[in-house]
Design an enzyme around this catalytic site. Structure first.
Site, mmCIF file in Angstrom:
data_model
loop_
_atom_site.group_PDB
_atom_site.id
_atom_site.type_symbol
_atom_site.label_atom_id
_atom_site.label_comp_id
_atom_site.label_asym_id
_atom_site.label_seq_id
_atom_site.Cartn_x
_atom_site.Cartn_y
_atom_site.Cartn_z
ATOM 1 C CG ASN A 20 62.900 85.534 -12.533
ATOM 2 O OD1 ASN A 20 61.999 85.551 -13.467
ATOM 3 N ND2 ASN A 20 63.785 85.466 -13.277
ATOM 4 C CE LYS A 74 64.907 82.423 -13.535
ATOM 5 N NZ LYS A 74 66.455 82.101 -13.974
ATOM 6 C CG HIS A 114 67.119 87.563 -15.249
ATOM 7 N ND1 HIS A 114 68.258 86.759 -16.486
ATOM 8 C CD2 HIS A 114 67.136 87.523 -14.390
ATOM 9 C CE1 HIS A 114 68.147 85.945 -15.547
ATOM 10 N NE2 HIS A 114 67.232 86.280 -14.146
ATOM 11 C CD GLU A 166 67.222 82.881 -17.225
ATOM 12 O OE1 GLU A 166 66.432 82.995 -17.228
ATOM 13 O OE2 GLU A 166 67.570 82.270 -16.523
ATOM 14 N N GLY A 183 70.224 78.287 -11.787
ATOM 15 C CA GLY A 183 69.607 77.528 -12.002
ATOM 16 C C GLY A 183 70.573 76.546 -11.504
ATOM 17 C CB SER A 214 70.587 78.507 -7.136
ATOM 18 O OG SER A 214 71.611 77.873 -8.208
HETATM 19 P P1 PGA Z 1 67.147 80.449 -9.954
HETATM 20 O O1 PGA Z 1 66.939 81.536 -10.594
HETATM 21 O O2 PGA Z 1 66.907 81.201 -8.664
HETATM 22 O O3 PGA Z 1 66.376 79.515 -10.286
HETATM 23 O O4 PGA Z 1 68.865 80.027 -9.688
HETATM 24 C C1 PGA Z 1 67.672 83.011 -10.410
HETATM 25 C C2 PGA Z 1 66.853 84.241 -11.306
HETATM 26 O O5 PGA Z 1 67.791 84.199 -12.657
HETATM 27 O O6 PGA Z 1 66.525 85.074 -11.590
#
Ligand code: PGA
Length: 245
Positions: free
Chosen positions: A11, A13, A100, A102, A175, A206
């Site tokens: 992903n 983003k 997601h 976010e 994150g 993460s």
């Molecule tokens: P991250 O994000 O691996 O940076 O924690 C995962 C995600 O939001 O899909």
């Protein structure tokens, strides 16, 4: 050491321009000699601006490309700035991430997510459906209740489980470098699988080359949704390699 079929979903983003696609060469090169390459499914979800050029770059590989969200309307409409699933499919996307955190955090409701999933499936996209509790909900010990309602409402009146992957992503681990305790994660994945029979369930939050050795011991996980670490081909390759070591 595992021989299990695993998904590795990148992903990206809101990161990346055309030049960022150069990093894919390393991953393609690695896959050519990777002995477990029949056991893995790689899916890249770049920003919409990179879907088309990425599908071109990956044409000769079996890596798929997906989007990170879509509008809920199946038809065209006056929705400035939006893109629907049909449009994503037309530029080569095979998957779309929906729900997601976010996006939930900026107002996506379970009902809206349900409509998005329905429209994506109708357009022929496969769905990566994200669920997960916030830190506050975890502290209140209502994780299962939250996941239950996200699944119930998000997948309301949807039967098509072979085209949906569930990604369990605790919001507090995205994150932050934090991951759930192994026993806790095993139990949560188990809970999801009991509730949603025959669904593949991935973990996200993460995932990195350091914690993959711990994560891979959790045997009921069917793959990983990887944010930050997926933008660095070295880290992404490392995660894949270590999963099978
Ligand atoms: P991250 O994000 O691996 O940076 O924690 C995962 C995600 O939001 O899909």
């Amino acid at each position: 050491m595992t021989n299990k079929y695993m998904y590795f979903i990148a992903n990206w983003k809101m990161f990346g321009v055309l030049n960022s696609l150069n990093s894919l060469h390393k991953v393609l090169k690695f896959l050519k000699t990777f002995k477990n390459n029949k056991s893995i499914k790689l899916i890249y979800c770049p920003p919409n601006t990179l879907i088309r050029p990425m599908t071109k770059k990956l044409k000769k590989s079996n890596i798929d490309v997906g989007a990170q969200n879509c509008h809920e309307n199946e038809a065209y409409g006056a929705f400035t700035g939006s893109v629907n699933s049909k449009m994503l499919k037309s530029v080569g996307a095979k998957y779309v991430i929906i729900g997601h955190s976010e996006n939930r955090q900026v107002g996506e409701t379970n009902k809206l997510i349900n409509n998005k999933i329905k429209s994506a499936l109708k357009s022929g996209l496969k769905v990566i459906f994200c669920i997960g509790e916030t830190l506050q909900e975890k502290r209140k010990r209502i994780t299962k209740k939250v996941l239950n309602s996200q699944m119930k409402l998000g997948l309301n009146k949807i039967k098509n489980n072979k085209n949906i992957l569930i990604a369990y992503e605790p919001v507090w681990s995205i994150g932050t470098g934090l991951i759930p305790k192994s026993e806790e994660l095993y139990e949560t994945i188990n809970f999801i699988k009991k509730r949603m029979k025959n669904y593949k369930v991935l973990y996200g939050g993460s995932v990195n080359p350091k914690n993959i050795n711990e994560l891979k011991t959790i045997t009921n996980i069917d793959g990983y949704l990887i944010g930050g670490a997926s933008q660095d081909p070295k880290k992404f390759i490392d995660i894949i390699k270590k999963t099978y070591n």
